[in-house]
Design a protein around this motif. Structure first.
Motif, mmCIF file in Angstrom:
data_model
loop_
_atom_site.group_PDB
_atom_site.id
_atom_site.type_symbol
_atom_site.label_atom_id
_atom_site.label_comp_id
_atom_site.label_asym_id
_atom_site.label_seq_id
_atom_site.Cartn_x
_atom_site.Cartn_y
_atom_site.Cartn_z
ATOM 1 N N SER A 75 58.715 115.909 -5.486
ATOM 2 C CA SER A 75 59.255 114.575 -5.267
ATOM 3 C C SER A 75 58.549 113.904 -4.104
ATOM 4 N N HIS A 76 58.001 112.703 -4.361
ATOM 5 C CA HIS A 76 57.330 111.943 -3.294
ATOM 6 C C HIS A 76 57.826 110.512 -3.353
ATOM 7 N N SER A 135 58.607 113.173 -8.889
ATOM 8 C CA SER A 135 57.773 112.012 -9.223
ATOM 9 C C SER A 135 56.362 112.427 -9.625
ATOM 10 N N ILE A 136 56.048 113.725 -9.449
ATOM 11 C CA ILE A 136 54.782 114.273 -9.930
ATOM 12 C C ILE A 136 55.131 115.504 -10.750
ATOM 13 N N GLY A 137 54.568 115.612 -11.930
ATOM 14 C CA GLY A 137 54.849 116.782 -12.760
ATOM 15 C C GLY A 137 53.594 117.279 -13.440
ATOM 16 N N ILE A 138 53.430 118.605 -13.479
ATOM 17 C CA ILE A 138 52.315 119.210 -14.196
ATOM 18 C C ILE A 138 52.913 120.237 -15.145
ATOM 19 N N VAL A 184 66.252 109.839 -14.632
ATOM 20 C CA VAL A 184 65.465 110.962 -15.150
ATOM 21 C C VAL A 184 64.243 111.188 -14.271
ATOM 22 N N ASN A 185 63.747 112.453 -14.272
ATOM 23 C CA ASN A 185 62.543 112.725 -13.486
ATOM 24 C C ASN A 185 61.296 112.333 -14.280
#
Length: 345
Positions: free
Chosen positions: A200-201, A208-211, A169-170
């Motif tokens: 994605s990093h 891997s980063i979500g806002i 999952v993200n």
């Protein structure tokens, strides 16, 4: 009386003994509402570990065997996300009450199918949104319900750490799911508009980063920032009401909740002008929060809901709402942050 019936509750099976299963097993054994605790895992090495760590529990090597056993009335699923829907459906159809690790499913249509199956079989379907049972979160909910904060204007949450990268999952499904469940507890309102961006990093294609931003008919605005690639761990939430504001810092064991005055609400233009010139620092106080483990509260709610035939706080519907919001967030990420509109009946 009812005390006597608690002792007569049948067994519960914990299915999956990976990261979360051991925590569930320990809490169900400590709670003691269920007559016996059975740990099920198809991996022999994990099952051996389960026996070693929980001498008070029984073990089972097959899920089918658990479902066929009339002495097991409930199952708790702590298995990979993709298996939640098929395993929960099989358990409900076998007449078991079901507690499933979050998220309930990865698609709204699957979540809806589980809700219908639970209703048809008159079984409890509950989702393990653990933060909903956290004493600090419950205290903030009580403050909101009492009207002490006034009308909710905004909620701003940061949940970042140097990651336990998930492979299935993200970051939104893994981390933002906590914040969404907390917000869904704080207000009965559900968002009309969902917007999200992700990037994605990390090894692999998952974000891997979500806002994430949620907008509500009442004007409430929710902003959630989550990441697996931060050098520091932060779990911080601001809840802004028009009367008071709350800062919830989950990593501050001594004072997780601080309550601030939002200042005087100006009633006239003259008052507003005067306030503009008087910088006002409000009082702050930190209520005492019981250090009880969230998971023990959750386990007690699951047992009570089976015993008393009532819905738990994080019931199937609550879990399905979180899935809908996450699904909309994922669609928004795919469309470069486009607004996704939701209708709630």
């Amino acid at each position: 009386g009812p005390r006597h019936e608690i002792l007569n509750m049948k067994g519960i099976a914990i299915v999956g003994y990976g990261y979360w299963g051991p925590k569930l097993a320990r809490n169900f054994i400590q709670d003691g509402s269920f007559g016996r605790v059975v740990i099920c895992d198809e991996d022999p090495a994990r099952l051996r570990r389960a026996k070693r760590e929980n001498p008070g529990a029984d073990s089972a090597a097959s899920f089918a065997g658990v479902l066929a056993n009339p002495d097991i009335e409930a199952v708790a699923l702590a298995t990979p996300v993709a298996t939640h829907h098929p395993l929960a459906l099989a358990a409900l159809k076998a007449g078991k009450h079901v507690l499933v690790e979050k998220p309930l499913a990865t698609r709204s249509s699957d979540a809806g199918q589980l809700l219908r199956a639970a209703k048809a079989g008159r079984r409890v379907l509950m989702v393990d949104h653990t933060f909903v049972y956290h004493p600090a979160v419950q205290r903030i909910r009580a403050l909101i319900k009492s009207g002490e904060l006034g009308r909710l204007n905004y909620i701003d949450s940061t949940r970042i750490n140097l990651g336990l990268f998930q492979h299935d999952v993200n970051v939104l499904w893994d981390l933002a799911v906590h914040d969404i469940s907390i917000v869904n507890l704080f207000t009965a309102e559900r968002p009309q508009v969902v917007q999200a961006i992700g990037s994605s990093h990390s090894p692999g294609p998952l974000a891997s980063i979500g806002i994430l931003t949620l907008r509500y008919a009442s004007g409430l605005f929710v902003h959630i920032n989550c990441s697996w690639v931060s050098p520091v761990k932060i779990r911080h939430m601001l809840i802004g009401g028009d009367r008071k504001m709350v800062v919830y810092d989950d990593l501050n064991a001594n004072e997780p909740v601080k309550i601030y005055d939002s200042g005087v609400v100006a009633r006239t233009d003259e008052e507003r002008n005067r306030l503009m010139f008087e910088y006002r620092a409000g009082d702050v106080y930190s209520p005492k929060i019981a250090p009880k483990e969230a998971l023990s509260n959750l386990v007690a709610d699951f047992a009570a809901s089976i015993r008393d035939g009532r819905a738990p706080v994080s019931d199937g519907r609550f879990g399905a709402d979180a899935v809908r919001i996450l699904e909309a967030a994922e669609r928004s990420v795919g469309k470069g942050g486009a607004e996704i509109k939701l209708k709630w009946n």
